[in-house]
Design a protein around this motif. Structure first.
Motif, mmCIF file in Angstrom:
data_model
loop_
_atom_site.group_PDB
_atom_site.id
_atom_site.type_symbol
_atom_site.label_atom_id
_atom_site.label_comp_id
_atom_site.label_asym_id
_atom_site.label_seq_id
_atom_site.Cartn_x
_atom_site.Cartn_y
_atom_site.Cartn_z
ATOM 1 N N ILE A 84 0.837 -1.162 -0.171
ATOM 2 C CA ILE A 84 -0.008 -0.098 0.017
ATOM 3 C C ILE A 84 0.697 1.113 0.038
ATOM 4 N N LEU A 85 1.718 1.346 0.875
ATOM 5 C CA LEU A 85 2.748 2.533 0.896
ATOM 6 C C LEU A 85 3.550 2.813 -0.291
ATOM 7 N N LEU A 86 3.874 1.490 -0.880
ATOM 8 C CA LEU A 86 4.855 1.885 -2.039
ATOM 9 C C LEU A 86 4.057 2.267 -3.230
ATOM 10 N N THR A 87 2.939 1.791 -3.180
ATOM 11 C CA THR A 87 1.924 1.960 -4.503
ATOM 12 C C THR A 87 1.428 3.532 -4.278
ATOM 13 N N GLN A 88 1.258 3.885 -3.216
ATOM 14 C CA GLN A 88 0.768 5.497 -2.931
ATOM 15 C C GLN A 88 2.001 6.281 -3.308
ATOM 16 N N CYS A 89 3.162 5.783 -2.512
ATOM 17 C CA CYS A 89 4.627 6.574 -3.068
ATOM 18 C C CYS A 89 4.719 6.887 -4.428
ATOM 19 N N LEU A 90 4.429 5.768 -5.370
ATOM 20 C CA LEU A 90 4.521 5.816 -6.836
ATOM 21 C C LEU A 90 3.385 6.715 -7.411
ATOM 22 N N ALA A 91 2.417 6.574 -7.032
ATOM 23 C CA ALA A 91 1.327 7.592 -7.340
ATOM 24 C C ALA A 91 1.459 9.108 -6.927
ATOM 25 N N TRP A 92 2.021 9.089 -5.721
ATOM 26 C CA TRP A 92 2.493 10.571 -5.507
ATOM 27 C C TRP A 92 3.611 11.117 -6.296
ATOM 28 N N LEU A 93 4.635 10.310 -6.684
ATOM 29 C CA LEU A 93 5.751 10.766 -7.511
ATOM 30 C C LEU A 93 5.201 10.985 -8.826
ATOM 31 N N VAL A 94 4.242 10.218 -9.475
ATOM 32 C CA VAL A 94 3.759 10.481 -10.809
ATOM 33 C C VAL A 94 2.868 11.750 -10.797
ATOM 34 N N MET A 95 1.965 12.105 -9.688
ATOM 35 C CA MET A 95 1.536 13.338 -9.747
ATOM 36 C C MET A 95 2.220 14.575 -9.544
ATOM 37 N N MET A 96 3.272 14.299 -8.694
ATOM 38 C CA MET A 96 4.384 15.463 -8.808
ATOM 39 C C MET A 96 4.831 15.773 -9.831
ATOM 40 N N ARG A 97 5.255 14.643 -10.788
ATOM 41 C CA ARG A 97 5.961 15.014 -11.935
ATOM 42 C C ARG A 97 4.952 15.518 -12.817
ATOM 43 N N SER A 98 3.697 15.011 -12.871
ATOM 44 C CA SER A 98 2.628 15.563 -13.761
ATOM 45 C C SER A 98 2.273 17.007 -13.387
ATOM 46 N N TYR A 99 2.188 17.361 -12.343
ATOM 47 C CA TYR A 99 2.022 18.994 -11.729
ATOM 48 C C TYR A 99 3.339 19.703 -12.266
ATOM 49 N N ARG A 100 4.450 19.345 -12.224
ATOM 50 C CA ARG A 100 5.805 20.012 -12.970
ATOM 51 C C ARG A 100 5.821 20.058 -14.303
ATOM 52 N N GLN A 101 5.120 19.276 -15.065
ATOM 53 C CA GLN A 101 4.919 19.190 -16.657
ATOM 54 C C GLN A 101 4.088 20.286 -16.941
ATOM 55 N N LEU A 102 2.878 20.131 -16.228
ATOM 56 C CA LEU A 102 1.626 21.023 -16.503
ATOM 57 C C LEU A 102 2.350 22.459 -16.036
ATOM 58 N N ASN A 103 2.659 22.833 -15.071
ATOM 59 C CA ASN A 103 3.154 24.182 -14.728
ATOM 60 C C ASN A 103 4.265 24.509 -15.892
ATOM 61 N N GLY A 104 5.167 23.570 -16.155
ATOM 62 C CA GLY A 104 6.240 23.918 -17.258
ATOM 63 C C GLY A 104 5.715 24.291 -18.406
ATOM 64 N N ALA A 105 4.594 23.889 -19.051
ATOM 65 C CA ALA A 105 3.918 24.253 -20.095
ATOM 66 C C ALA A 105 3.405 25.699 -19.899
ATOM 67 N N LYS A 106 2.671 25.674 -18.639
ATOM 68 C CA LYS A 106 2.079 27.078 -18.432
ATOM 69 C C LYS A 106 3.161 28.117 -18.511
ATOM 70 N N TYR A 107 4.314 27.685 -17.890
ATOM 71 C CA TYR A 107 5.144 28.689 -17.978
ATOM 72 C C TYR A 107 5.809 29.053 -19.445
ATOM 73 N N THR A 108 5.806 28.191 -20.158
ATOM 74 C CA THR A 108 6.258 28.305 -21.575
ATOM 75 C C THR A 108 5.383 29.375 -22.256
ATOM 76 N N VAL A 109 4.045 29.214 -22.059
ATOM 77 C CA VAL A 109 3.082 30.140 -22.621
ATOM 78 C C VAL A 109 3.092 31.682 -21.945
ATOM 79 N N ILE A 110 3.516 31.508 -20.517
ATOM 80 C CA ILE A 110 3.592 32.763 -20.111
ATOM 81 C C ILE A 110 4.739 33.432 -20.470
ATOM 82 N N ASN A 111 5.814 32.858 -20.719
ATOM 83 C CA ASN A 111 7.077 33.460 -21.265
ATOM 84 C C ASN A 111 6.823 34.018 -22.889
#
Length: 165
Positions: A84-111
């Motif tokens: 359970i804990l390792l699965t949720q750690c993986l989900a957490w990591l994937v979500m943080m990566r996704s948020y980083r990519q999403l904001n990266g795209a937004k910052y490209t548009v802002i620039n």
């Protein structure tokens, strides 16, 4: 980014716009994009809080209920908790990566939008920080956030093997 961002039918010299209408529209879209990037960051913070709370709850429940199982050599509850804990750690990591990519795209548009504004405050701020290329000067929070689930997962693995060996 240029061709997919800009509407070729609308520009500073296109007919039918009031004086300064184009510039005002660019500024309003810029404000909207900055606000949306800020909202994504707020959601990312809530996600971190959720996963930290979830980790605390599972570890607390495991510690409260599995003391006797550890002494009698029953690995089942520990293994279930580890999965359970390792699965949720993986989900957490994937979500943080996704948020980083999403904001990266937004910052490209802002620039790109800043290219049509008198000042490039957002871009200038990142240039001042050297965009995170010199970690001693500035370490982007997203890198720290992505390491936390991995650290938790490593701690859970060490704890599991320490408990069963």
């Amino acid at each position: 980014m240029g061709d997919s961002l800009w509407n070729s039918a609308v520009g500073p010299s296109s007919g039918g716009t009031a004086t300064g209408g184009y510039e005002k529209a660019v500024l309003e879209q810029y404000k909207l994009c900055v606000e949306m990037a800020d909202r994504v960051s707020a959601r990312r913070n809530l996600t971190n809080t959720f996963f930290l709370t979830f980790n605390s709850a599972v570890v607390t429940a495991l510690a409260a209920t599995s003391g006797a199982a550890w002494r009698h050599g029953s690995v089942g509850p520990l293994l279930a908790a580890l999965v359970i804990l390792l699965t949720q750690c993986l989900a957490w990591l994937v979500m943080m990566r996704s948020y980083r990519q999403l904001n990266g795209a937004k910052y490209t548009v802002i620039n790109a939008l800043e290219l049509r504004l008198p000042a490039r405050a957002f871009t200038g701020e990142w240039d001042a920080l050297r965009a995170g290329t010199v970690w001693r000067r500035y370490l982007p929070l997203t890198y720290v956030e992505q390491s936390i689930p991995a650290i938790f997962a490593a701690a859970y693995l060490v704890g599991f093997f320490a408990a069963v060996l």
